[in-house]
Design a protein around this motif. Structure first.
Motif, PDB file in Angstrom:
ATOM      1  N   LEU A  30      -6.191   1.853  -8.866  1.00  0.00           N
ATOM      2  CA  LEU A  30      -6.327   3.240  -8.110  1.00  0.00           C
ATOM      3  C   LEU A  30      -5.953   3.838  -7.119  1.00  0.00           C
ATOM      4  N   SER A  31      -6.368   3.666  -5.847  1.00  0.00           N
ATOM      5  CA  SER A  31      -6.370   4.121  -4.200  1.00  0.00           C
ATOM      6  C   SER A  31      -7.678   4.722  -5.151  1.00  0.00           C
ATOM      7  N   PRO A  32      -8.711   5.249  -3.019  1.00  0.00           N
ATOM      8  CA  PRO A  32      -9.909   6.133  -3.510  1.00  0.00           C
ATOM      9  C   PRO A  32      -8.987   7.567  -3.573  1.00  0.00           C
ATOM     10  N   GLN A  33      -8.008   7.804  -2.760  1.00  0.00           N
ATOM     11  CA  GLN A  33      -7.352   9.105  -2.794  1.00  0.00           C
ATOM     12  C   GLN A  33      -7.365   9.733  -4.016  1.00  0.00           C
ATOM     13  N   MET A  34      -6.455   8.901  -5.337  1.00  0.00           N
ATOM     14  CA  MET A  34      -6.471   9.106  -6.642  1.00  0.00           C
ATOM     15  C   MET A  34      -7.593   9.043  -7.218  1.00  0.00           C
ATOM     16  N   CYS A  35      -8.232   8.235  -7.224  1.00  0.00           N
ATOM     17  CA  CYS A  35      -9.919   7.891  -7.908  1.00  0.00           C
ATOM     18  C   CYS A  35     -10.828   9.734  -7.660  1.00  0.00           C
ATOM     19  N   GLU A  75       1.078  -1.222   0.094  1.00  0.00           N
ATOM     20  CA  GLU A  75       0.353  -0.320   0.043  1.00  0.00           C
ATOM     21  C   GLU A  75       1.047   1.149   0.061  1.00  0.00           C
ATOM     22  N   ALA A  76       1.742   1.549   0.730  1.00  0.00           N
ATOM     23  CA  ALA A  76       2.487   2.286   0.666  1.00  0.00           C
ATOM     24  C   ALA A  76       3.501   3.067  -0.501  1.00  0.00           C
ATOM     25  N   GLN A  77       3.996   1.805  -0.510  1.00  0.00           N
ATOM     26  CA  GLN A  77       4.275   1.931  -2.521  1.00  0.00           C
ATOM     27  C   GLN A  77       3.712   2.458  -3.339  1.00  0.00           C
ATOM     28  N   LYS A  78       2.154   2.188  -3.356  1.00  0.00           N
ATOM     29  CA  LYS A  78       1.130   2.282  -4.348  1.00  0.00           C
ATOM     30  C   LYS A  78       1.126   3.450  -4.045  1.00  0.00           C
ATOM     31  N   LEU A  79       1.137   4.090  -2.387  1.00  0.00           N
ATOM     32  CA  LEU A  79       0.745   5.212  -2.563  1.00  0.00           C
ATOM     33  C   LEU A  79       1.399   5.743  -3.158  1.00  0.00           C
ATOM     34  N   ALA A  80       3.307   5.830  -2.992  1.00  0.00           N
ATOM     35  CA  ALA A  80       4.026   6.521  -3.874  1.00  0.00           C
ATOM     36  C   ALA A  80       4.347   6.591  -4.702  1.00  0.00           C
ATOM     37  N   GLN A  81       4.154   5.736  -5.741  1.00  0.00           N
ATOM     38  CA  GLN A  81       3.698   5.767  -7.548  1.00  0.00           C
ATOM     39  C   GLN A  81       2.743   6.301  -7.849  1.00  0.00           C
ATOM     40  N   GLU A  82       1.761   6.559  -7.089  1.00  0.00           N
ATOM     41  CA  GLU A  82       0.790   7.693  -7.298  1.00  0.00           C
ATOM     42  C   GLU A  82       0.641   9.001  -7.181  1.00  0.00           C
TER      43      GLU A  82
END
Length: 310
Positions: free
Chosen positions: A202-207, A171-178
């Motif tokens: 995509l994370s809810p924040q990215m959406c 999750e941390a890596q995905k958020l960093a990539q986003e």
């Protein structure tokens, strides 16, 4: 990492919604709007455009009786170049009085699109070819992928390729990539993000960040054939139609407002591989149409649905 390529163009691109000619302005504009339905909207809108020296070229409208909401798209031109900001300022009081959701843009400015892709490149290749041959009037300032597979394809079109890997997909890596993708969106003044078979959720924040400005493409079997190898699942069930859906991205996976769908008829003699090939062609066409209509400001959100003025 970023794979360097040749420069796209000289000069500095215009900011979103501004005229390519800068303060010199433009002559052709597009207005799209939605508001609570009531008598006199068309008269008020066209009257305001006339007062600003606008000559209407095309007009389309729709009244949603279920929700008592009115939708409209107008393309108009002015006799002399006008800054789009001045037209927006003049239209704002009417828009406020009628409680409009609205957008007024320079019709000459191309939509800046960021393409996201993983390891299935058919949609990416199709979009790049359409842009190169002038059949899709958008700009593609960058391509992002979590794999390196298509950096040479990007280079052949002189488009920078950004490799943002997800080695473990925590999750941390995905958020960093986003966050890196968001930084690129801001840096390149991106108007629209396209998930051209980008196989990441995509994370809810990215959406929320991309609300109304991100398009995804998927096969139309959902929710019937979820998971891996959907065409093989469809073959096992003996379906007679396969297709694709292009929709806006929301935090509800593959359930965002639909922009476009298409189907192809198949029969019992076809193999799963043939279904995959047919399905990919449908995906390409469907996604290209959705992007074109968004770029031409023909799509208006209506809750969980869309109004598309084709």
């Amino acid at each position: 990492m970023t794979i360097p390529t040749a420069s796209l163009s000289a000069g500095v691109s215009a900011a979103p919604g501004t005229s390519p000619a800068g303060d010199a302005g433009s002559r052709r504009f597009i207005l799209k709007l939605s508001c609570p339905d009531q008598a006199g909207i068309v008269h008020a809108v066209t009257g305001e455009l006339l007062a600003q020296g606008g000559n209407i070229l095309t007009s389309a409208q729709h009244g949603d009786a279920d929700h008592q909401r009115f939708f409209m798209r107008i393309e108009f031109e002015c006799a002399e170049p006008r800054p789009v900001q001045a037209l927006r300022a003049a239209f704002a009081p009417l828009a406020q009085r009628l409680s409009m959701d609205w957008e007024l843009v320079d019709a000459q400015r191309k939509t800046r699109v960021l393409l996201l892709v993983s390891r299935l490149g058919h949609c990416l290749n199709d979009l790049l070819f359409r842009v190169q041959t002038g059949h899709l009037a958008i700009e593609i300032p960058a391509i992002v992928s979590n794999h390196r597979d298509f950096y040479q394809l990007a280079a052949s079109h002189d488009i920078p390729f950004h490799h943002f890997p997800l080695l473990h997909a925590t999750e941390a890596q995905k958020l960093a990539q986003e966050r890196r993708i968001q930084e690129l969106i801001e840096e390149q003044q991106i108007d629209l993000v396209v998930l051209a078979r980008y196989m990441q959720i995509l994370s809810p924040q990215m959406c929320r960040y991309l609300e109304g400005r991100a398009i995804n493409i998927h096969h139309s079997f959902l929710p019937s054939f979820k998971g891996a190898r959907p065409y093989h699942q469809a073959h096992e069930r003996g379906v007679k139609l396969i297709g694709a859906t292009a929709h806006y991205v929301t935090s509800d996976l593959d359930e965002g407002p639909i922009i476009e769908q298409d189907v192809a008829r198949i029969d019992h003699s076809m193999t799963p591989d043939q279904l995959v090939a047919i399905g990919r062609d449908v995906e390409c066409v469907t996604l290209a149409r959705a992007i074109q209509w968004h770029a031409e400001h023909r799509v208006l959100l209506n809750g969980h649905r869309t109004v598309v003025f084709r």
